[in-house]
Design an enzyme around this catalytic site. Structure first.
Site, PDB file in Angstrom:
ATOM      1  N   PHE A 141      21.087  86.428  48.121  1.00 11.49           N
ATOM      2  CA  PHE A 141      21.095  84.975  48.275  1.00 11.49           C
ATOM      3  C   PHE A 141      20.366  84.647  49.573  1.00 11.49           C
ATOM      4  CE2 PHE A 141      22.451  80.822  49.645  1.00 11.49           C
ATOM      5  CZ  PHE A 141      22.279  80.090  48.488  1.00 11.49           C
ATOM      6  N   ASP A 226      17.647  89.402  56.819  1.00 11.86           N
ATOM      7  CA  ASP A 226      18.191  88.049  56.723  1.00 11.86           C
ATOM      8  C   ASP A 226      19.602  88.078  57.310  1.00 11.86           C
ATOM      9  OD1 ASP A 226      19.423  85.670  56.023  1.00 11.86           O
ATOM     10  OD2 ASP A 226      18.614  85.621  53.994  1.00 11.86           O
ATOM     11  N   LYS A 255      22.163  79.084  60.422  1.00 11.62           N
ATOM     12  CA  LYS A 255      23.593  78.773  60.429  1.00 11.62           C
ATOM     13  C   LYS A 255      24.183  78.703  61.832  1.00 11.62           C
ATOM     14  CE  LYS A 255      24.566  80.169  55.669  1.00 11.62           C
ATOM     15  NZ  LYS A 255      24.562  78.797  55.132  1.00 11.62           N
TER      16      LYS A 255
END
Length: 401
Positions: A141, A226, A255
């Site tokens: 994801f 990531d 984030k």
């Protein structure tokens, strides 16, 4: 909106239904706790998918944002501003790299990493133009843009959004042999999550990341990590790659870099990688804006103390010990994770992940399900041990019910 029902009814009527939220309407929050529009308090065990690593309303971050709001919030990249150089310098140093390319959202950072790898492949490695390949992992994801869903194996994220962007090879996560077979002379990068979050907090086999690092170095391929969810303290280290003493060529961050205050993301690498860009070839009006830089600089300063990483490691050990005791008791079939991050698989006989999350909500704990039978636990790193134990007590009560 005066009531939960009113707010949900209005939201459902006027917003696209791209999410299926739990039926709670948050009005305020502090630390690890949130309060809804009717005054009910909830323990946050999700932390905005790790965007809120430092808790809600963290005073250092709020003060940094307020101070910058009084000065300048946006210049665009048409001009320099006085927070930009410090942000790039400090973030590069935190990562042990030389250069930073700032963006806003995680998906933008992943898109930027994809463009970086392709351009590096053509201009540095010598791959024929238009032939670059990037190897990714199944169940990944990395976001929801058209290019990113082109290499997703999640049907909800991918189906009916084609035609899809070519240039990606998908291999099983954690399988070094499959990865080695997929890498060819036209491969420019391997893009992986060190821990797969959306897939259910999947930790790869021991030695996998080290093997990826060795393979990519041998084959002259970029290793792009990531760390949007796994990075910045969540797993007990600044980066999840550190658990195997691995340093990738490219960090993809987001984030928690914005502290849950503003969206901040970045691609961080050495100059031989990010130096391929020239003026006009990539950019973002809001990327690296003064407000984002001010908040992110405070995040970086907080991470430099090591206290948040240590807290995540210590409380994470406690979390996994307690969750491990639930395995084999009938309701929980497996627990995975690292630091203050866990995926808990529920026996379908006891309910779906959604049903367990709804029951937790009724008891004052907010968590979220994924892939049907799994719930994710990722509280803010500032949570107290007492509050964490209280949240675990509620989980035990729900599973025993």
């Amino acid at each position: 909106m005066s009531t939960t029902a009113d707010a949900i009814r209005s939201a459902d009527a006027h917003s696209a239904h791209t999410y299926h939220p739990l039926p709670v309407v948050v009005a305020s929050a502090e630390g690890a706790w949130m309060t809804d529009v009717e005054g009910r308090r909830y323990l946050d065990m999700l932390a905005g998918y790790s965007a809120l690593n430092f808790g809600h309303g963290n005073r250092r971050l709020i003060d940094a944002a307020k101070a910058q709001l009084e000065l300048v919030t946006l210049t665009s990249r048409a001009f320099y501003h006085d927070r930009f150089a410090d942000f790039c310098t400090e973030l590069a140093a935190l990562c042990g790299k030389e250069m930073v390319l700032p963006m806003n959202t995680g998906a933008e950072a992943v898109e930027t990493a994809v463009k970086t790898a392709r351009k590096w492949g053509y201009e540095v490695k010598g791959v024929p133009d238009g032939h670059a390949k990037i190897v990714v992992a199944a169940d990944n994801f990395h976001g929801r843009t058209t290019t990113i869903v082109s290499f997703s194996t999640d049907h909800d994220a991918r189906d009916h959004f084609g035609p899809y962007t070519p240039g990606f090879e998908i291999v099983p996560y954690g399988d070094l042999t499959a990865l080695a077979h997929a890498v060819t002379e036209n491969t420019v990068a391997v893009l992986l999550e060190p821990i797969q979050g959306e897939a259910g907090v999947l930790v790869p086999p021991a030695g996998y990341l080290r093997g990826v690092r060795e393979l990519t170095r041998e084959r002259n391929v970029l290793f792009m990590a990531d760390e949007i969810q796994s990075g910045l303290g969540r797993t007990g280290r600044t980066f999840a790659c550190e658990h195997e003493e691995v340093v990738p060529d490219v960090y993809v961050l987001g984030k928690a870099l914005g502290g849950g205050v503003v969206p901040v993301s970045a691609v961080v690498a050495d100059s031989d990688v990010l130096g391929v860009f020239r003026a006009g070839e990539h950019g973002s009006t809001f990327g690296g804006n003064p407000l984002a830089c001010a908040v992110a600089l405070e995040v970086i300063a907080m991470l430099r103390t090591g206290e948040y990483q240590q807290r995540a490691a210590e409380l994470g050990d406690h979390l996994h010990r307690e969750l491990g005791l639930l395995v084999g008791g009938g309701a929980v079939t497996a627990v995975r994770g690292r630091g203050l991050w866990a995926g808990v698989d529920i026996d379908p006989a006891h309910g779906t992940g959604r049903e367990i999350s709804e029951k937790l909500m009724e008891r004052g704990v907010l968590a979220k399900d994924t892939h049907g039978s799994t719930i994710r636990l990722a509280p803010p790193l500032v949570i107290s041990k007492e509050d964490l134990d209280w949240g675990l007590d509620q989980l035990r009560a729900v599973l025993a019910g």
